[in-house]
Design a protein around this motif. Structure first.
Motif, PDB file in Angstrom:
ATOM      1  N   LYS A   2       0.392  -0.916  -0.027  1.00  0.00           N
ATOM      2  CA  LYS A   2       0.131   0.167  -0.314  1.00  0.00           C
ATOM      3  C   LYS A   2       0.866   1.224  -0.207  1.00  0.00           C
ATOM      4  N   ALA A   3       2.426   1.028   0.803  1.00  0.00           N
ATOM      5  CA  ALA A   3       2.660   2.465   1.199  1.00  0.00           C
ATOM      6  C   ALA A   3       3.464   2.360  -0.728  1.00  0.00           C
ATOM      7  N   SER A   4       3.903   1.525  -1.707  1.00  0.00           N
ATOM      8  CA  SER A   4       4.389   1.887  -2.598  1.00  0.00           C
ATOM      9  C   SER A   4       3.736   2.278  -3.378  1.00  0.00           C
ATOM     10  N   ILE A   5       2.455   1.446  -3.457  1.00  0.00           N
ATOM     11  CA  ILE A   5       1.264   2.065  -3.734  1.00  0.00           C
ATOM     12  C   ILE A   5       1.231   3.748  -4.428  1.00  0.00           C
ATOM     13  N   GLY A   6       1.002   3.898  -2.641  1.00  0.00           N
ATOM     14  CA  GLY A   6       0.364   5.366  -2.712  1.00  0.00           C
ATOM     15  C   GLY A   6       1.708   6.495  -3.100  1.00  0.00           C
ATOM     16  N   LYS A   7       3.318   6.489  -2.687  1.00  0.00           N
ATOM     17  CA  LYS A   7       3.874   6.777  -2.977  1.00  0.00           C
ATOM     18  C   LYS A   7       4.098   6.825  -4.841  1.00  0.00           C
ATOM     19  N   GLY A   8       3.119   5.982  -5.423  1.00  0.00           N
ATOM     20  CA  GLY A   8       3.979   6.194  -6.808  1.00  0.00           C
ATOM     21  C   GLY A   8       2.612   6.755  -7.283  1.00  0.00           C
ATOM     22  N   LYS A  10       1.647   9.440  -6.095  1.00  0.00           N
ATOM     23  CA  LYS A  10       2.023  10.435  -5.559  1.00  0.00           C
ATOM     24  C   LYS A  10       2.787  10.990  -6.598  1.00  0.00           C
ATOM     25  N   VAL A  11       3.683  10.119  -6.993  1.00  0.00           N
ATOM     26  CA  VAL A  11       5.299  10.573  -8.248  1.00  0.00           C
ATOM     27  C   VAL A  11       4.295  11.061  -9.609  1.00  0.00           C
ATOM     28  N   GLY A  12       3.502  10.053  -9.731  1.00  0.00           N
ATOM     29  CA  GLY A  12       3.023   9.495 -11.151  1.00  0.00           C
ATOM     30  C   GLY A  12       1.810  11.485 -11.040  1.00  0.00           C
ATOM     31  N   LEU A  13       1.214  11.385 -10.356  1.00  0.00           N
ATOM     32  CA  LEU A  13       0.376  12.803 -10.158  1.00  0.00           C
ATOM     33  C   LEU A  13       1.323  14.085 -10.142  1.00  0.00           C
ATOM     34  N   PRO A 183      -0.255   4.943 -13.861  1.00  0.00           N
ATOM     35  CA  PRO A 183      -0.110   3.089 -13.466  1.00  0.00           C
ATOM     36  C   PRO A 183       1.600   3.033 -13.958  1.00  0.00           C
ATOM     37  N   LEU A 184       2.234   3.802 -14.130  1.00  0.00           N
ATOM     38  CA  LEU A 184       3.957   3.031 -15.056  1.00  0.00           C
ATOM     39  C   LEU A 184       4.335   3.867 -13.870  1.00  0.00           C
ATOM     40  N   MET A 185       3.986   5.062 -13.374  1.00  0.00           N
ATOM     41  CA  MET A 185       4.788   5.908 -12.015  1.00  0.00           C
ATOM     42  C   MET A 185       4.781   4.342 -10.944  1.00  0.00           C
ATOM     43  N   VAL A 186       3.548   3.715 -10.617  1.00  0.00           N
ATOM     44  CA  VAL A 186       3.588   3.066  -8.951  1.00  0.00           C
ATOM     45  C   VAL A 186       3.556   1.511  -9.037  1.00  0.00           C
ATOM     46  N   ALA A 187       3.963   1.445 -10.719  1.00  0.00           N
ATOM     47  CA  ALA A 187       4.939  -0.209 -11.392  1.00  0.00           C
ATOM     48  C   ALA A 187       5.922   0.284 -11.165  1.00  0.00           C
ATOM     49  N   ILE A 188       5.715   0.501 -11.380  1.00  0.00           N
ATOM     50  CA  ILE A 188       7.891   1.263 -10.796  1.00  0.00           C
ATOM     51  C   ILE A 188       8.357   1.349  -9.550  1.00  0.00           C
ATOM     52  N   GLN A 189       7.652   2.092  -8.854  1.00  0.00           N
ATOM     53  CA  GLN A 189       7.792   2.388  -7.508  1.00  0.00           C
ATOM     54  C   GLN A 189       7.430   1.102  -6.964  1.00  0.00           C
TER      55      GLN A 189
END
Length: 319
Positions: A2-8, A10-13, A183-189
Motif C-alpha cells: 500500500k505504501a508503494s502504491i501510495g508513493k507511486g 503521488k509521483v505519477g500525479l 500506472p507506470l509510476m506506480v508499477a515502477i515504485q
C-alpha cells in the motif's frame, strides 16, 4: 504494498502535472493555429525543401501536422494525398524520427538535455533519412494503397466551436498522459521497493554499457521504447532525481529514444498506409544504436582528453 502504491500515485500525479503544464498550452495553441492562415503559410515555406527530399510539395502538409501535433495528425494528412509507396515510406521514416516536436521537446528539456541537441538530432535524422532513401531506392513508384481508417468528416465552424475543440483536444491529451504515466509510476515504485529494479538493471547492464550508459539508465530506456518519448521523459525526469542518472547518460538515452521509441505503437500505426513496416522498425533501431555509439565514443574521448589535461595541469602546479 500500500505504501508503494501510495508513493507511486503521488509521483505519477506530480509527473503528470509537470508534463501537463507543457502539453496542455501547446496542444491548445497548435489546434487553434490549424484554423488560421499560419498553417498554409508554413506549408508554402517548406515546399522548396520537399523537392530535395524527393517529395511533392503537398507532402509538407503531413510533415507540418506531424511535427507540430503528433503522428496521428500526420498519418491522417497522408491518407488524403495521392502518393507513391516510396513517398509514403519516406514520410513514415521522417515522421518516426521527428514528430510532436513542441510537446516532446518541452518535456525532454525538463530532463536537462540541451535544446540544440534535441532539434539537431530529430530534424537532422529526418532530413538525412529522406535524402538517403531518395538516393538509394529506385523502386516504390506504384501508388500506395491505403488501408481502412475511420476519419471524422465533421467540419467545425465558428471560433466558439474551434476554441471548445482546442480545449477538448488539450484535455484529452492530458488524460491520455495520465492513463499511461500514473500506472507506470506506480508499477515502477512497486518494482523498486521489491528490489526488482536491481534485477532488471543487471539484465540490461550489458546493453546499456555497450551503448555507453550506466545500468541505472535501463528504466528510462525501457519506458521510452515501450511508451514513447514524451511518456519516457516522465520516467527520465524521475530517474534523474532518484537514481542518479548523469547528464551524459540522460543525453545518450534521449538520443537513442529519439530514433527508436514507442516501437510497438509507432510501428503498427503505419500499417494502414500500405507500406512495409519491418524495414521501418529496423531502420529506427539501427540508427538508434549507431548514433548512440558514435556520440558515446566522441563524448568519452573528449572526457579522457579533459581528464588528461587536468592531470597534467595538476602535476605542473605540484612541481
Amino acid at each position: 504494498m500500500k505504501a508503494s502504491i501510495g508513493k507511486g500515485l503521488k509521483v505519477g500525479l506530480k509527473t503528470t502535472w509537470t508534463l501537463g503544464k507543457v502539453i496542455f498550452p501547446i496542444t491548445l495553441i497548435v489546434t487553434l493555429l490549424q484554423y488560421t492562415p499560419v498553417f498554409p503559410w508554413l506549408m508554402e515555406m517548406m515546399a522548396p525543401l520537399m523537392s530535395v527530399l524527393g517529395l511533392p510539395g503537398e507532402a509538407s502538409i503531413p510533415l507540418v501536422l506531424g511535427n507540430l501535433l503528433n503522428l496521428y495528425a500526420g498519418i491522417g494528412a497522408i491518407l488524403t494525398l495521392d502518393l507513391t509507396v516510396k513517398e509514403v515510406f519516406t514520410l513514415a521514416v521522417m515522421l518516426s524520427f521527428s514528430h510532436n516536436l513542441l510537446i516532446e521537446t518541452g518535456v525532454a528539456l525538463k530532463t536537462g538535455v540541451k535544446l540544440w541537441i534535441i532539434l539537431v538530432t530529430r530534424i537532422g535524422l529526418a532530413i538525412v533519412a529522406a535524402v538517403v532513401i531518395n538516393l538509394i531506392w529506385s523502386g516504390g513508384s506504384e501508388r500506395a494503397q491505403y488501408g481502412f481508417v475511420s476519419q471524422s468528416e465533421e467540419v467545425i465552424e465558428g471560433w466558439g466551436a474551434i476554441v471548445l475543440e482546442a480545449i477538448w483536444s488539450a484535455t484529452v491529451g492530458i488524460l491520455q498522459l495520465a492513463i499511461i504515466v500514473i500506472p507506470l509510476m506506480v508499477a515502477i515504485q512497486v518494482i523498486k521497493d521489491r528490489g526488482g529494479l536491481t534485477v532488471f538493471s543487471r539484465w540490461m547492464a550489458p546493453v546499456t554499457r555497450a551503448l555507453g550508459m550506466q545500468p541505472n539508465t535501463s528504466t528510462t530506456m525501457a519506458a521510452g521504447l515501450v511508451f514513447g518519448l514524451a511518456y519516457g521523459a516522465g520516467v527520465m525526469i524521475q530517474a534523474v532525481k532518484e537514481d542518479g542518472v548523469s547528464k551524459k547518460d540522460a543525453t545518450l538515452a534521449f538520443i537513442f529514444l529519439v530514433a527508436c521509441h514507442a516501437v510497438v505503437e509507432d510501428t503498427l500505426i503505419f500499417i494502414p498506409l500500405g507500406i512495409p513496416v519491418w524495414p521501418l522498425l529496423l531502420i529506427r533501431l539501427g540508427v538508434a544504436v549507431i548514433l548512440t555509439l558514435v556520440v558515446a565514443t566522441i563524448w568519452n574521448r573528449r572526457q579522457k582528453r579533459s581528464n588528461l589535461y587536468e592531470q597534467q595541469k595538476h602535476q605542473h602546479h605540484s612541481v
